[in-house]
Design a protein around this motif. Structure first.
Motif, PDB file in Angstrom:
ATOM      1  N   GLU A  82      50.297  78.805  42.161  1.00 31.52           N
ATOM      2  CA  GLU A  82      49.094  78.965  42.424  1.00 31.52           C
ATOM      3  C   GLU A  82      48.206  78.955  43.354  1.00 31.52           C
ATOM      4  O   GLU A  82      47.073  78.594  44.148  1.00 31.52           O
ATOM      5  CB  GLU A  82      48.574  77.068  42.664  1.00 31.52           C
ATOM      6  CG  GLU A  82      48.934  76.035  40.759  1.00 31.52           C
ATOM      7  CD  GLU A  82      48.177  74.921  40.955  1.00 31.52           C
ATOM      8  OE1 GLU A  82      46.897  75.092  40.961  1.00 31.52           O
ATOM      9  OE2 GLU A  82      49.086  74.376  39.747  1.00 31.52           O
ATOM     10  N   TYR A 105      46.334  81.939  45.918  1.00 30.21           N
ATOM     11  CA  TYR A 105      44.855  82.633  45.596  1.00 30.21           C
ATOM     12  C   TYR A 105      44.401  83.655  46.517  1.00 30.21           C
ATOM     13  O   TYR A 105      44.848  83.266  47.669  1.00 30.21           O
ATOM     14  CB  TYR A 105      43.973  82.180  45.203  1.00 30.21           C
ATOM     15  CG  TYR A 105      43.413  81.322  45.861  1.00 30.21           C
ATOM     16  CD1 TYR A 105      41.992  81.409  46.673  1.00 30.21           C
ATOM     17  CD2 TYR A 105      43.615  79.814  46.006  1.00 30.21           C
ATOM     18  CE1 TYR A 105      41.842  80.798  47.979  1.00 30.21           C
ATOM     19  CE2 TYR A 105      43.642  79.235  46.692  1.00 30.21           C
ATOM     20  CZ  TYR A 105      42.582  79.362  48.313  1.00 30.21           C
ATOM     21  OH  TYR A 105      42.065  78.625  49.002  1.00 30.21           O
ATOM     22  N   TYR A 137      38.914  82.223  39.236  1.00 37.89           N
ATOM     23  CA  TYR A 137      40.349  83.110  39.543  1.00 37.89           C
ATOM     24  C   TYR A 137      41.814  82.163  39.013  1.00 37.89           C
ATOM     25  O   TYR A 137      42.664  82.541  37.954  1.00 37.89           O
ATOM     26  CB  TYR A 137      40.843  83.077  40.863  1.00 37.89           C
ATOM     27  CG  TYR A 137      42.154  84.058  40.610  1.00 37.89           C
ATOM     28  CD1 TYR A 137      41.966  85.727  40.851  1.00 37.89           C
ATOM     29  CD2 TYR A 137      43.311  83.328  41.918  1.00 37.89           C
ATOM     30  CE1 TYR A 137      43.459  86.178  41.142  1.00 37.89           C
ATOM     31  CE2 TYR A 137      44.310  83.996  41.947  1.00 37.89           C
ATOM     32  CZ  TYR A 137      44.442  85.492  41.735  1.00 37.89           C
ATOM     33  OH  TYR A 137      46.105  86.025  42.162  1.00 37.89           O
ATOM     34  N   LEU A 138      42.094  80.816  39.679  1.00 40.20           N
ATOM     35  CA  LEU A 138      43.276  80.318  39.328  1.00 40.20           C
ATOM     36  C   LEU A 138      43.575  80.382  37.178  1.00 40.20           C
ATOM     37  O   LEU A 138      44.254  79.594  37.119  1.00 40.20           O
ATOM     38  CB  LEU A 138      43.029  79.054  39.965  1.00 40.20           C
ATOM     39  CG  LEU A 138      43.307  79.131  41.454  1.00 40.20           C
ATOM     40  CD1 LEU A 138      43.435  77.982  42.369  1.00 40.20           C
ATOM     41  CD2 LEU A 138      44.624  80.044  41.525  1.00 40.20           C
ATOM     42  N   HIS A 180      44.643  83.150  36.056  1.00 42.11           N
ATOM     43  CA  HIS A 180      46.229  83.073  36.543  1.00 42.11           C
ATOM     44  C   HIS A 180      47.041  82.419  35.845  1.00 42.11           C
ATOM     45  O   HIS A 180      48.536  82.529  34.755  1.00 42.11           O
ATOM     46  CB  HIS A 180      46.273  83.400  37.937  1.00 42.11           C
ATOM     47  CG  HIS A 180      47.398  83.624  38.078  1.00 42.11           C
ATOM     48  ND1 HIS A 180      48.058  84.239  38.548  1.00 42.11           N
ATOM     49  CD2 HIS A 180      48.024  82.652  38.871  1.00 42.11           C
ATOM     50  CE1 HIS A 180      49.281  84.723  38.814  1.00 42.11           C
ATOM     51  NE2 HIS A 180      49.152  83.716  39.167  1.00 42.11           N
ATOM     52  N   LYS A 181      46.618  81.007  35.484  1.00 41.84           N
ATOM     53  CA  LYS A 181      47.513  80.202  34.510  1.00 41.84           C
ATOM     54  C   LYS A 181      47.480  80.766  33.060  1.00 41.84           C
ATOM     55  O   LYS A 181      48.147  80.825  32.569  1.00 41.84           O
ATOM     56  CB  LYS A 181      46.817  78.956  34.860  1.00 41.84           C
ATOM     57  CG  LYS A 181      46.892  78.339  36.102  1.00 41.84           C
ATOM     58  CD  LYS A 181      46.130  76.440  35.661  1.00 41.84           C
ATOM     59  CE  LYS A 181      46.789  76.028  37.621  1.00 41.84           C
ATOM     60  NZ  LYS A 181      45.741  74.501  37.307  1.00 41.84           N
ATOM     61  N   SER A 196      47.162  83.485  32.040  1.00 40.13           N
ATOM     62  CA  SER A 196      47.791  84.823  31.924  1.00 40.13           C
ATOM     63  C   SER A 196      49.527  84.389  32.003  1.00 40.13           C
ATOM     64  O   SER A 196      50.229  85.422  31.056  1.00 40.13           O
ATOM     65  CB  SER A 196      47.605  85.912  33.264  1.00 40.13           C
ATOM     66  OG  SER A 196      48.124  85.374  34.319  1.00 40.13           O
ATOM     67  N   CYS A 233      39.597  78.444  31.698  1.00 43.30           N
ATOM     68  CA  CYS A 233      40.060  79.631  31.241  1.00 43.30           C
ATOM     69  C   CYS A 233      40.642  79.451  29.986  1.00 43.30           C
ATOM     70  O   CYS A 233      41.358  78.987  29.425  1.00 43.30           O
ATOM     71  CB  CYS A 233      41.124  80.561  31.389  1.00 43.30           C
ATOM     72  SG  CYS A 233      41.585  81.896  30.213  1.00 43.30           S
TER      73      CYS A 233
END
Length: 194
Positions: free
Chosen positions: A33, A35, A47-48, A51-52, A54, A108
């Motif tokens: 986690e 960034y 962003y986080l 990212h999770k 992905s 996301c």
């Protein structure tokens, strides 16, 4: 059969999604986690969350929708993530008491077909001044080490310290459900699909 997958260990996010009445399955995986330090604070949560998501990309099947989220607390330009220990939690709450701060939750939604929707919601939270005794009581009794900014608005401190909110209360809890539901509807996961 299409599946809604929640990639979160947060009991609050699970409860909010359950309250929407939509069936879902939980998927858990450890994801870094961190960034980039040059990210603007409003972009960190998005962003986080992305990212999770992905980390699960190759595991999704056609028809799946994965939901990931991340909540951060910002005081001025300082990002307050989850506290590392009791001392850190007391430090964070001491900074927040008597002031207003912003809570951002990034979300996301990633489909098995590769479609990705990323958004965030912001809520301004006003805290009344708190004594050191009140802060220590809260930290010792509620152990808010899994919460951004070292507090949960649904806990004791929310009852006694939050004087005003500008924006969604549920966003502060960790999921802007009104926005999540609207986006899920577009992907065929609203109540009309039940």
């Amino acid at each position: 059969m299409p599946r809604l997958l929640l990639a979160s260990n947060s009991p609050r996010r699970r409860q909010l999604l359950t309250d929407l009445g939509l069936p879902y399955e939980v998927r858990l995986k450890d994801v870094d986690e961190s960034y980039p330090p040059d990210l603007h604070r409003a972009d960190v949560a998005e962003y986080l969350a992305a990212h999770k998501a992905s980390a699960y990309r190759t595991e999704l099947l056609p028809g799946d929708v994965l939901l990931t989220a991340d909540t951060i607390v910002c005081l001025d330009e300082q990002v307050l993530n989850k506290p590392t220990d009791e001392t850190d939690a007391v430090r964070m709450l001491t900074l927040l008491q008597g002031r207003a701060h912003d809570v951002y939750t990034g979300v996301c939604l990633l489909t098995g077909e590769g479609q990705q929707v990323v958004f965030s919601d912001q809520t301004r939270v006003h805290f009344r001044p708190l004594s050191e005794t009140e802060i220590r009581y809260y930290v010792q009794q509620y152990r808010p080490f899994d919460k951004a900014g070292a507090y949960g608005a649904q806990d004791w401190i929310g009852l006694v310290a939050v004087t005003r909110l500008e924006g969604s209360y549920f966003n502060v809890m960790g999921l802007p459900v009104h926005r999540v539901y609207a986006e899920l509807e577009k992907l065929g996961f609203g109540v009309q699909a039940l």
